[in-house]
Design a protein around this motif. Structure first.
Motif, mmCIF file in Angstrom:
data_model
loop_
_atom_site.group_PDB
_atom_site.id
_atom_site.type_symbol
_atom_site.label_atom_id
_atom_site.label_comp_id
_atom_site.label_asym_id
_atom_site.label_seq_id
_atom_site.Cartn_x
_atom_site.Cartn_y
_atom_site.Cartn_z
ATOM 1 N N LYS A 40 95.749 -38.941 90.217
ATOM 2 C CA LYS A 40 96.462 -38.931 88.941
ATOM 3 C C LYS A 40 97.213 -40.238 88.780
ATOM 4 O O LYS A 40 97.765 -40.783 89.737
ATOM 5 C CB LYS A 40 97.438 -37.756 88.875
ATOM 6 N N LYS A 55 97.532 -38.842 83.551
ATOM 7 C CA LYS A 55 96.092 -38.583 83.407
ATOM 8 C C LYS A 55 95.479 -38.319 84.774
ATOM 9 O O LYS A 55 95.674 -39.106 85.719
ATOM 10 C CB LYS A 55 95.404 -39.769 82.741
ATOM 11 N N ASN A 56 94.753 -37.217 84.891
ATOM 12 C CA ASN A 56 93.979 -36.951 86.101
ATOM 13 C C ASN A 56 92.735 -37.833 86.101
ATOM 14 O O ASN A 56 92.101 -38.011 85.055
ATOM 15 C CB ASN A 56 93.558 -35.480 86.162
ATOM 16 N N ILE A 57 92.405 -38.389 87.258
ATOM 17 C CA ILE A 57 91.203 -39.220 87.346
ATOM 18 C C ILE A 57 90.370 -38.783 88.545
ATOM 19 O O ILE A 57 90.890 -38.261 89.524
ATOM 20 C CB ILE A 57 91.540 -40.722 87.450
ATOM 21 N N SER A 58 89.088 -38.998 88.450
ATOM 22 C CA SER A 58 88.193 -38.621 89.547
ATOM 23 C C SER A 58 87.383 -39.811 90.057
ATOM 24 O O SER A 58 86.765 -39.732 91.101
ATOM 25 C CB SER A 58 87.242 -37.498 89.099
ATOM 26 N N SER A 61 88.595 -45.658 87.861
ATOM 27 C CA SER A 61 89.182 -46.318 86.703
ATOM 28 C C SER A 61 89.949 -45.302 85.862
ATOM 29 O O SER A 61 89.791 -44.085 86.011
ATOM 30 C CB SER A 61 88.106 -47.004 85.860
ATOM 31 N N PHE A 62 90.790 -45.812 84.979
ATOM 32 C CA PHE A 62 91.555 -44.955 84.073
ATOM 33 C C PHE A 62 91.873 -45.744 82.813
ATOM 34 O O PHE A 62 91.760 -46.983 82.765
ATOM 35 C CB PHE A 62 92.853 -44.466 84.738
#
Length: 304
Positions: A40, A55-58, A61-62
């Motif tokens: 996150k 923002k959750n990220i997997s 990048s974001f």
């Protein structure tokens, strides 16, 4: 026919409006290079305690989209699962895209931010990369000379003086060349003072605490939305604990020094209501953390 034209006009207007919102928004983009474990990303302002957006990220990048009306200043990104990492950056409302890349560094495996897009942040970080190590060296050398004045040989002195000249040249040129932007404003209000050891000492060389606020604009509401004022006030107050700068204070001496320092902060920041209130809040936060009830009562009296 008229209703059809109105319908088509409405669609075109909606598309135009949508495009305009997108264009006027500020986009923050980031990417990771190396062995990161980020789940996150949170965006914070320094004058707020809760994140502006998360923002959750997997992946690696974001991207955030922010209102173009966001207050200019210094913001920071925090990364869940990589708690030691924090990325400061400037939002000036002139640049619509800020793109940063994080790489794992070699020094204690710390990540170094690299701005791929954003002229103001590229400038700021170039300055920091040029000066941070130099400032650390100068502080260490000066502390060494203060403790061991007999070790002040010509070779070390020449090295100190050279570093000192280079720092002041970089600082002066940057402030001059960036007088109209946020990077210049931040750097100008975070000066360092280093004695000229080839000249006779001046009062400031000995009473540095008395000259702490020289060169710092303590009445600029813009700087409230940065960490600068909080850091400067805390550093100024922490002088009381620094026995390398003075003899160890007794409890009574410590309280008197804290009151004197609080009075100076209050006087310095009191030329407009915004900075005055901010400084009072900083003083309260500092003495709450220290559990100093006497000083909290003293500060409370100044609020009225």
């Amino acid at each position: 026919m008229k209703s059809i034209l109105l319908f088509l006009f409405g669609i075109l207007f909606s598309l135009f409006s949508f495009g305009k919102v997108k264009q006027d928004s500020i986009i923050i983009k980031g990417s990771f290079q190396g062995d990161f474990n980020v789940s996150k990303v949170s965006l914070f302002a320094y004058n707020k305690k809760v994140p502006i957006v998360e923002k959750n990220i997997s992946g690696k990048s974001f991207s955030f989209s922010l209102s173009e009306k966001i207050e200019p200043g210094i913001y920071y990104l925090q990364y869940i699962n990589e708690k030691s990492i924090k990325t400061d950056f400037i939002i000036d409302n002139n640049e619509k895209t800020i793109c940063v890349e994080l790489k794992k560094g070699n020094f204690f495996y710390q990540p170094l931010p690299i701005f791929k897009e954003s002229v103001i942040n590229i400038k700021w970080y170039e300055y920091l990369n040029q000066t941070q190590i130099r400032v650390a060296r100068l502080n260490n050398l000066f502390d060494f000379f203060a403790l061991f004045p007999s070790q002040l040989d010509n070779k070390i002195l020449r090295y100190y003086q050279k570093e000192r000249r280079q720092y002041y040249k970089i600082f002066s040129n940057f402030v001059k060349n960036n007088s109209d932007n946020w990077a210049g404003l931040i750097v100008a209000n975070n000066p360092y003072y280093f004695s000229n050891l080839r000249k006779k000492p001046v009062v400031r060389d000995f009473l540095r605490h008395d000259y702490y606020w020289e060169g710092i604009d303590t009445n600029n509401p813009k700087l409230i939305n940065t960490p600068l004022y909080t850091e400067q006030i805390n550093n100024y107050l922490n002088y009381v604990y620094d026995i390398s700068k003075h003899h160890p204070f007794s409890e009574d001496e410590m309280q008197k020094e804290f009151k004197r320092s609080a009075d100076v902060v209050f006087e310095r920041f009191s030329k407009n209501n915004d900075t005055k209130q901010f400084a009072l809040n900083c003083l309260v936060d500092f003495f709450v953390l220290k559990n100093n009830k006497e000083l909290l009562s003293y500060i409370s009296e100044k609020k009225h």
